[in-house]
Design a protein around this motif. Structure first.
Motif, mmCIF file in Angstrom:
data_model
loop_
_atom_site.group_PDB
_atom_site.id
_atom_site.type_symbol
_atom_site.label_atom_id
_atom_site.label_comp_id
_atom_site.label_asym_id
_atom_site.label_seq_id
_atom_site.Cartn_x
_atom_site.Cartn_y
_atom_site.Cartn_z
ATOM 1 N N TRP A 61 0.833 -1.205 0.000
ATOM 2 C CA TRP A 61 0.000 0.000 0.000
ATOM 3 C C TRP A 61 0.867 1.254 0.000
ATOM 4 N N VAL A 62 1.974 1.218 0.690
ATOM 5 C CA VAL A 62 2.887 2.365 0.697
ATOM 6 C C VAL A 62 3.529 2.523 -0.686
ATOM 7 N N ALA A 63 3.894 1.414 -1.312
ATOM 8 C CA ALA A 63 4.468 1.465 -2.662
ATOM 9 C C ALA A 63 3.463 2.043 -3.654
ATOM 10 N N ILE A 64 2.218 1.615 -3.556
ATOM 11 C CA ILE A 64 1.172 2.152 -4.438
ATOM 12 C C ILE A 64 1.000 3.644 -4.190
ATOM 13 N N TRP A 65 1.055 4.043 -2.921
ATOM 14 C CA TRP A 65 0.916 5.459 -2.581
ATOM 15 C C TRP A 65 2.052 6.268 -3.198
ATOM 16 N N TYR A 66 3.298 5.779 -3.092
ATOM 17 C CA TYR A 66 4.429 6.490 -3.694
ATOM 18 C C TYR A 66 4.290 6.554 -5.208
ATOM 19 N N LEU A 67 3.856 5.458 -5.819
ATOM 20 C CA LEU A 67 3.753 5.431 -7.273
ATOM 21 C C LEU A 67 2.635 6.321 -7.800
ATOM 22 N N THR A 68 1.557 6.452 -7.051
ATOM 23 C CA THR A 68 0.439 7.273 -7.535
ATOM 24 C C THR A 68 0.565 8.731 -7.126
ATOM 25 N N SER A 69 0.809 8.977 -5.844
ATOM 26 C CA SER A 69 0.797 10.365 -5.389
ATOM 27 C C SER A 69 2.102 11.095 -5.665
ATOM 28 N N HIS A 70 3.200 10.401 -5.795
ATOM 29 C CA HIS A 70 4.465 11.068 -6.068
ATOM 30 C C HIS A 70 4.868 10.896 -7.535
ATOM 31 N N VAL A 71 5.134 9.686 -7.923
ATOM 32 C CA VAL A 71 5.601 9.432 -9.287
ATOM 33 C C VAL A 71 4.544 9.844 -10.302
ATOM 34 N N GLY A 72 3.315 9.481 -10.060
ATOM 35 C CA GLY A 72 2.243 9.824 -10.996
ATOM 36 C C GLY A 72 2.051 11.320 -11.152
ATOM 37 N N VAL A 73 2.084 12.054 -10.066
ATOM 38 C CA VAL A 73 1.905 13.510 -10.130
ATOM 39 C C VAL A 73 3.102 14.167 -10.821
ATOM 40 N N ILE A 74 4.301 13.704 -10.555
ATOM 41 C CA ILE A 74 5.485 14.270 -11.219
ATOM 42 C C ILE A 74 5.423 13.997 -12.721
ATOM 43 N N MET A 75 5.022 12.790 -13.098
ATOM 44 C CA MET A 75 4.924 12.475 -14.523
ATOM 45 C C MET A 75 3.829 13.295 -15.193
ATOM 46 N N TRP A 76 2.727 13.533 -14.482
ATOM 47 C CA TRP A 76 1.678 14.392 -15.034
ATOM 48 C C TRP A 76 2.197 15.816 -15.202
#
Length: 98
Positions: A61-76
């Motif tokens: 769940w923490v990995a998913i959180w990092y991938l969506t809220s951090h990596v995903g937002v930076i890529m957007w």
């Protein structure tokens, strides 16, 4: 595998690279986005590895959180178009006006 101070230096160095890139001309800031992606991606991979090895079962769940809220937002944010301020008009040469 790393000490907490190594993790913190990763965040600091990548943060400074991102900060410096923020002041570069439009189109030259791609390395800042890459630098911003490194720490959360490393943390997400570390949590996924902990899940796979069984060291931290809730790490998924923490990995998913990092991938969506951090990596995903930076890529957007990297895909959002930037608009530059138009260049100042050139002064007329003395030979043109005389």
């Amino acid at each position: 595998m790393c000490d907490l101070r190594h993790w913190s230096w990763l965040w600091i160095v990548c943060g400074l690279a991102t900060l410096v890139s923020a002041f570069l001309r439009i189109g030259r800031d791609r390395y800042g986005f890459v630098a911003a992606l490194i720490p959360p991606t490393v943390w997400a991979v570390a949590y996924l590895a902990a899940v796979i090895t069984g060291d931290y079962s809730r790490g998924l769940w923490v990995a998913i959180w990092y991938l969506t809220s951090h990596v995903g937002v930076i890529m957007w944010a990297a895909t959002v178009p930037e608009y530059s301020v138009p260049p100042m008009p050139r002064r007329a040469r003395k030979s043109e006006g005389a």
